[in-house]
Design a protein around this motif. Structure first.
Motif, PDB file in Angstrom:
ATOM      1  N   THR A  69      21.459   6.014  17.514  1.00  0.00           N
ATOM      2  CA  THR A  69      19.236   5.656  17.172  1.00  0.00           C
ATOM      3  C   THR A  69      18.772   6.975  17.477  1.00  0.00           C
ATOM      4  OG1 THR A  69      19.679   3.747  18.991  1.00  0.00           O
ATOM      5  CG2 THR A  69      17.744   5.102  19.402  1.00  0.00           C
ATOM      6  N   THR A  70      18.144   7.757  16.604  1.00  0.00           N
ATOM      7  CA  THR A  70      17.471   8.994  17.004  1.00  0.00           C
ATOM      8  C   THR A  70      15.945   8.538  17.103  1.00  0.00           C
ATOM      9  OG1 THR A  70      19.163   9.985  14.997  1.00  0.00           O
ATOM     10  CG2 THR A  70      16.792  11.398  15.256  1.00  0.00           C
ATOM     11  N   SER A  71      15.221   9.078  18.021  1.00  0.00           N
ATOM     12  CA  SER A  71      14.289   9.605  18.522  1.00  0.00           C
ATOM     13  C   SER A  71      13.554  10.840  18.398  1.00  0.00           C
ATOM     14  CB  SER A  71      14.357   8.240  19.934  1.00  0.00           C
ATOM     15  OG  SER A  71      14.518  10.008  21.228  1.00  0.00           O
ATOM     16  N   THR A  72      12.189  10.546  17.847  1.00  0.00           N
ATOM     17  CA  THR A  72      11.563  12.010  17.554  1.00  0.00           C
ATOM     18  C   THR A  72      10.126  11.499  18.086  1.00  0.00           C
ATOM     19  OG1 THR A  72      12.890  12.046  15.321  1.00  0.00           O
ATOM     20  CG2 THR A  72      11.243  13.538  16.130  1.00  0.00           C
ATOM     21  N   ILE A  73       9.550  12.940  18.600  1.00  0.00           N
ATOM     22  CA  ILE A  73       8.310  12.661  18.310  1.00  0.00           C
ATOM     23  C   ILE A  73       7.530  13.392  17.556  1.00  0.00           C
ATOM     24  CG2 ILE A  73       5.862  13.856  20.330  1.00  0.00           C
ATOM     25  CD1 ILE A  73       8.979  13.413  22.816  1.00  0.00           C
ATOM     26  N   PHE A  74       6.747  13.147  17.091  1.00  0.00           N
ATOM     27  CA  PHE A  74       5.709  13.789  16.055  1.00  0.00           C
ATOM     28  C   PHE A  74       4.162  14.409  16.450  1.00  0.00           C
ATOM     29  CE2 PHE A  74       9.325  11.413  13.285  1.00  0.00           C
ATOM     30  CZ  PHE A  74       9.388  12.549  12.367  1.00  0.00           C
ATOM     31  N   LEU A  75       4.599  15.766  17.230  1.00  0.00           N
ATOM     32  CA  LEU A  75       2.726  15.660  17.372  1.00  0.00           C
ATOM     33  C   LEU A  75       2.301  16.808  16.331  1.00  0.00           C
ATOM     34  CD1 LEU A  75       1.301  16.546  19.877  1.00  0.00           C
ATOM     35  CD2 LEU A  75       3.112  18.739  20.326  1.00  0.00           C
ATOM     36  N   LYS A  76       1.197  16.071  15.737  1.00  0.00           N
ATOM     37  CA  LYS A  76       0.196  16.968  14.694  1.00  0.00           C
ATOM     38  C   LYS A  76      -0.796  17.005  15.121  1.00  0.00           C
ATOM     39  CE  LYS A  76       2.188  12.665  12.201  1.00  0.00           C
ATOM     40  NZ  LYS A  76       1.419  11.607  10.710  1.00  0.00           N
ATOM     41  N   THR A 120      -6.869  21.527   6.213  1.00  0.00           N
ATOM     42  CA  THR A 120      -7.320  20.793   5.409  1.00  0.00           C
ATOM     43  C   THR A 120      -7.978  21.836   4.548  1.00  0.00           C
ATOM     44  OG1 THR A 120      -9.213  19.830   6.717  1.00  0.00           O
ATOM     45  CG2 THR A 120      -6.569  18.331   5.816  1.00  0.00           C
ATOM     46  N   ASP A 121      -9.000  21.505   3.167  1.00  0.00           N
ATOM     47  CA  ASP A 121     -10.134  22.245   3.434  1.00  0.00           C
ATOM     48  C   ASP A 121     -10.293  22.469   3.312  1.00  0.00           C
ATOM     49  OD1 ASP A 121     -11.132  24.384   1.237  1.00  0.00           O
ATOM     50  OD2 ASP A 121      -9.951  23.801  -0.451  1.00  0.00           O
ATOM     51  N   PRO A 122     -11.474  22.339   3.532  1.00  0.00           N
ATOM     52  CA  PRO A 122     -13.161  22.037   4.537  1.00  0.00           C
ATOM     53  C   PRO A 122     -13.900  21.488   3.341  1.00  0.00           C
ATOM     54  CG  PRO A 122     -13.401  24.195   4.911  1.00  0.00           C
ATOM     55  CD  PRO A 122     -11.586  23.445   4.428  1.00  0.00           C
ATOM     56  N   GLU A 126      -8.889  17.085  -0.327  1.00  0.00           N
ATOM     57  CA  GLU A 126      -7.652  16.661  -0.774  1.00  0.00           C
ATOM     58  C   GLU A 126      -5.988  17.722  -0.807  1.00  0.00           C
ATOM     59  OE1 GLU A 126      -7.680  14.976  -4.763  1.00  0.00           O
ATOM     60  OE2 GLU A 126      -9.133  13.618  -4.274  1.00  0.00           O
ATOM     61  N   ASN A 127      -6.645  18.807  -0.630  1.00  0.00           N
ATOM     62  CA  ASN A 127      -5.716  20.036  -0.637  1.00  0.00           C
ATOM     63  C   ASN A 127      -5.530  20.147   0.611  1.00  0.00           C
ATOM     64  OD1 ASN A 127      -5.966  20.872  -3.188  1.00  0.00           O
ATOM     65  ND2 ASN A 127      -8.583  22.790  -2.866  1.00  0.00           N
ATOM     66  N   VAL A 128      -3.880  19.894   1.311  1.00  0.00           N
ATOM     67  CA  VAL A 128      -3.626  19.739   2.101  1.00  0.00           C
ATOM     68  C   VAL A 128      -1.868  20.795   2.482  1.00  0.00           C
ATOM     69  CG1 VAL A 128      -2.111  18.451   4.318  1.00  0.00           C
ATOM     70  CG2 VAL A 128      -4.099  17.444   2.866  1.00  0.00           C
ATOM     71  N   ALA A 129      -2.070  21.495   3.461  1.00  0.00           N
ATOM     72  CA  ALA A 129      -1.055  22.339   3.804  1.00  0.00           C
ATOM     73  C   ALA A 129      -0.340  22.412   5.477  1.00  0.00           C
ATOM     74  CB  ALA A 129      -1.234  24.322   4.137  1.00  0.00           C
ATOM     75  N   MET A 130       1.225  21.796   5.166  1.00  0.00           N
ATOM     76  CA  MET A 130       1.433  22.031   6.438  1.00  0.00           C
ATOM     77  C   MET A 130       2.510  22.452   6.771  1.00  0.00           C
ATOM     78  SD  MET A 130       3.103  17.989   7.651  1.00  0.00           S
ATOM     79  CE  MET A 130       5.199  17.689   6.415  1.00  0.00           C
ATOM     80  N   GLN A 131       3.051  23.289   7.957  1.00  0.00           N
ATOM     81  CA  GLN A 131       3.832  23.458   8.789  1.00  0.00           C
ATOM     82  C   GLN A 131       4.502  22.659   9.267  1.00  0.00           C
ATOM     83  OE1 GLN A 131       1.755  27.236   9.396  1.00  0.00           O
ATOM     84  NE2 GLN A 131       3.544  28.501   8.895  1.00  0.00           N
ATOM     85  N   GLU A 132       6.126  22.475   9.497  1.00  0.00           N
ATOM     86  CA  GLU A 132       6.872  21.594  10.580  1.00  0.00           C
ATOM     87  C   GLU A 132       7.775  22.537  11.460  1.00  0.00           C
ATOM     88  OE1 GLU A 132       7.044  17.854   9.487  1.00  0.00           O
ATOM     89  OE2 GLU A 132       9.165  17.838   8.829  1.00  0.00           O
TER      90      GLU A 132
END
Length: 140
Positions: A69-76, A120-122, A126-132
Motif C-alpha cells: 500500500t502506498t499512501s500519499t498526500i498531495f499538497l497543491k 497559471t497565466d492570468p 490554459e497555460n499552466v506550469a507545475m513543479q512537483e
C-alpha cells in the motif's frame, strides 16, 4: 424519505439565514471537513503566507499494488509569488511539507507527501506550469 425531506428543509433554512455572511458558511464547511478528515487537514495560513499562494488544495491518496500500500498526500499550492518560488523552490517545497505534516493530525498514516507549485497565466488560464517535489513523511 420523510427524514431526508426534513433534513433538506433544515439545511435550506440554516443556509438561507446565513446567506448574508459567506465567511461563516466557509468556516462551517472547513470545520466539517476537518472533523471528517482530521484536524489540520486544510493547509494553514502560515503555508499560504510562506509563498504568497492564492489557492491551496489537498488530496489524499491510498493505493494498493502487488500487496503493498502506498499512501500519499498531495499538497497543491497555486499562483504563488514568482519571486519567492524562483529562489530555491525545493527548499520552499520542503518547508511547506514540514508545516503541513506538523499540523495534520493524521499525517503519520501517509508515507509520502507531494508538494505541487502550480502557476497559471492570468491572461490565458490554459497555460499552466507545475513543479512537483516528493518527500517521504518519515524524513520530517
Amino acid at each position: 424519505m420523510r427524514s431526508k425531506i426534513l433534513l433538506l428543509l433544515i439545511l435550506s433554512i440554516s443556509l438561507s439565514s446565513c446567506s448574508c455572511n459567506p465567511e461563516n458558511i466557509a468556516k462551517f464547511a472547513f470545520k466539517g471537513m476537518e472533523a471528517m478528515m482530521g484536524k489540520g487537514f486544510m493547509p494553514s495560513e502560515e503555508i499560504r503566507m510562506l509563498g504568497k499562494f492564492q489557492g491551496m488544495n489537498v488530496n489524499l491518496s491510498k493505493s494498493t499494488e502487488n500487496d503493498s500500500t502506498t499512501s500519499t498526500i498531495f499538497l497543491k499550492l497555486e499562483n504563488g509569488d514568482p519571486l519567492v518560488l524562483g529562489n530555491q523552490p525545493e527548499v520552499l517545497a520542503r518547508k511547506c511539507a514540514e508545516l503541513y505534516l506538523r499540523d495534520f493530525e493524521k499525517a503519520e498514516e501517509y508515507q509520502q507527501i507531494t508538494v505541487q507549485f502550480i502557476q497559471t497565466d492570468p491572461t490565458n488560464p490554459e497555460n499552466v506550469a507545475m513543479q512537483e517535489y516528493l518527500f517521504d513523511t518519515k524524513d520530517f
